[in-house]
Motif scaffolding. Sequence first.
Motif, PDB file in Angstrom:
ATOM      1  N   UNK A   1       0.831  -1.213   0.000  1.00  0.00           N
ATOM      2  CA  UNK A   1       0.000   0.000   0.000  1.00  0.00           C
ATOM      3  C   UNK A   1       0.861   1.257   0.000  1.00  0.00           C
ATOM      4  N   UNK A   2       1.889   1.294   0.852  1.00  0.00           N
ATOM      5  CA  UNK A   2       2.738   2.490   0.921  1.00  0.00           C
ATOM      6  C   UNK A   2       3.470   2.710  -0.398  1.00  0.00           C
ATOM      7  N   UNK A   3       4.003   1.650  -0.976  1.00  0.00           N
ATOM      8  CA  UNK A   3       4.711   1.798  -2.244  1.00  0.00           C
ATOM      9  C   UNK A   3       3.781   2.281  -3.356  1.00  0.00           C
ATOM     10  N   UNK A   4       2.571   1.741  -3.422  1.00  0.00           N
ATOM     11  CA  UNK A   4       1.608   2.165  -4.443  1.00  0.00           C
ATOM     12  C   UNK A   4       1.245   3.640  -4.265  1.00  0.00           C
ATOM     13  N   UNK A   5       0.951   4.040  -3.032  1.00  0.00           N
ATOM     14  CA  UNK A   5       0.569   5.437  -2.772  1.00  0.00           C
ATOM     15  C   UNK A   5       1.696   6.388  -3.155  1.00  0.00           C
ATOM     16  N   UNK A   6       2.923   6.072  -2.765  1.00  0.00           N
ATOM     17  CA  UNK A   6       4.049   6.965  -3.082  1.00  0.00           C
ATOM     18  C   UNK A   6       4.300   7.019  -4.588  1.00  0.00           C
ATOM     19  N   UNK A   7       4.205   5.885  -5.270  1.00  0.00           N
ATOM     20  CA  UNK A   7       4.410   5.870  -6.723  1.00  0.00           C
ATOM     21  C   UNK A   7       3.323   6.694  -7.415  1.00  0.00           C
ATOM     22  N   UNK A   8       2.083   6.539  -7.004  1.00  0.00           N
ATOM     23  CA  UNK A   8       0.982   7.302  -7.614  1.00  0.00           C
ATOM     24  C   UNK A   8       1.193   8.793  -7.391  1.00  0.00           C
ATOM     25  N   UNK A   9       1.547   9.190  -6.165  1.00  0.00           N
ATOM     26  CA  UNK A   9       1.777  10.612  -5.880  1.00  0.00           C
ATOM     27  C   UNK A   9       2.968  11.135  -6.671  1.00  0.00           C
ATOM     28  N   UNK A  10       4.005  10.314  -6.792  1.00  0.00           N
ATOM     29  CA  UNK A  10       5.206  10.746  -7.513  1.00  0.00           C
ATOM     30  C   UNK A  10       4.922  10.993  -8.992  1.00  0.00           C
ATOM     31  N   UNK A  11       4.089  10.152  -9.606  1.00  0.00           N
ATOM     32  CA  UNK A  11       3.843  10.281 -11.052  1.00  0.00           C
ATOM     33  C   UNK A  11       2.585  11.067 -11.398  1.00  0.00           C
ATOM     34  N   UNK A  12       1.797  11.462 -10.409  1.00  0.00           N
ATOM     35  CA  UNK A  12       0.565  12.195 -10.665  1.00  0.00           C
ATOM     36  C   UNK A  12       0.803  13.491 -11.450  1.00  0.00           C
ATOM     37  N   UNK A  13       1.787  14.312 -11.086  1.00  0.00           N
ATOM     38  CA  UNK A  13       1.994  15.545 -11.860  1.00  0.00           C
ATOM     39  C   UNK A  13       2.348  15.295 -13.320  1.00  0.00           C
TER      40      UNK A  13
END
Length: 177
Positions: free
Chosen positions: A20-32
């Motif tokens: 969950x933590x890895x998915x959330x951080x990856x999504x936030x990192x690539x969202x912009x």
Amino acid sequence: MENYHQKSKWSRFCVMTTTIILIVVVVIAFMPLYNIAERNNIAISIVCGIALIEMIVMGLYYCPVSIIVTQNQLLIRRFFTSKNIPLNEIASVEIYSESTRFLKVCGSGGMFGFYGWYKNKELGRFFIYATNLKELICITLISGKKYMISCEDARNLYNEINHRLSNIQNNEKDNSR
């Protein structure tokens, strides 16, 4: 005497927390990168990317992979290095079955396992290398420093460490005669 080896099996909690933590951080990192309105906020991607790399490296550095008991050492194998504890420095070994209500002082509470400095009422302050809080062993050194470790079968590891400790004590008695 052969080396004794046990793997550190991850609990469901550790698997879910890490995922969950890895998915959330990856999504936030690539969202912009995917959101046109956020393209000017590329700094968010850079900060999240650096944080992601740091979390992975630190997690893999401390995450226990297995426990090995040699003739004179307890090795906590991690991905990059091993933590070596000489058996002659161990004062006591106990299967830990008390409360796992630990207060995290500094470390991880589930991502890539539990590692770092923790404390509780029963033990005081200790360092933990665990991937499953249901199979814990508490190792107290002569210096008073405490380690909590986990493995697949705490009872067998406990028996093996105590067997090796008794061999060391018997050898010391024989040598002192």
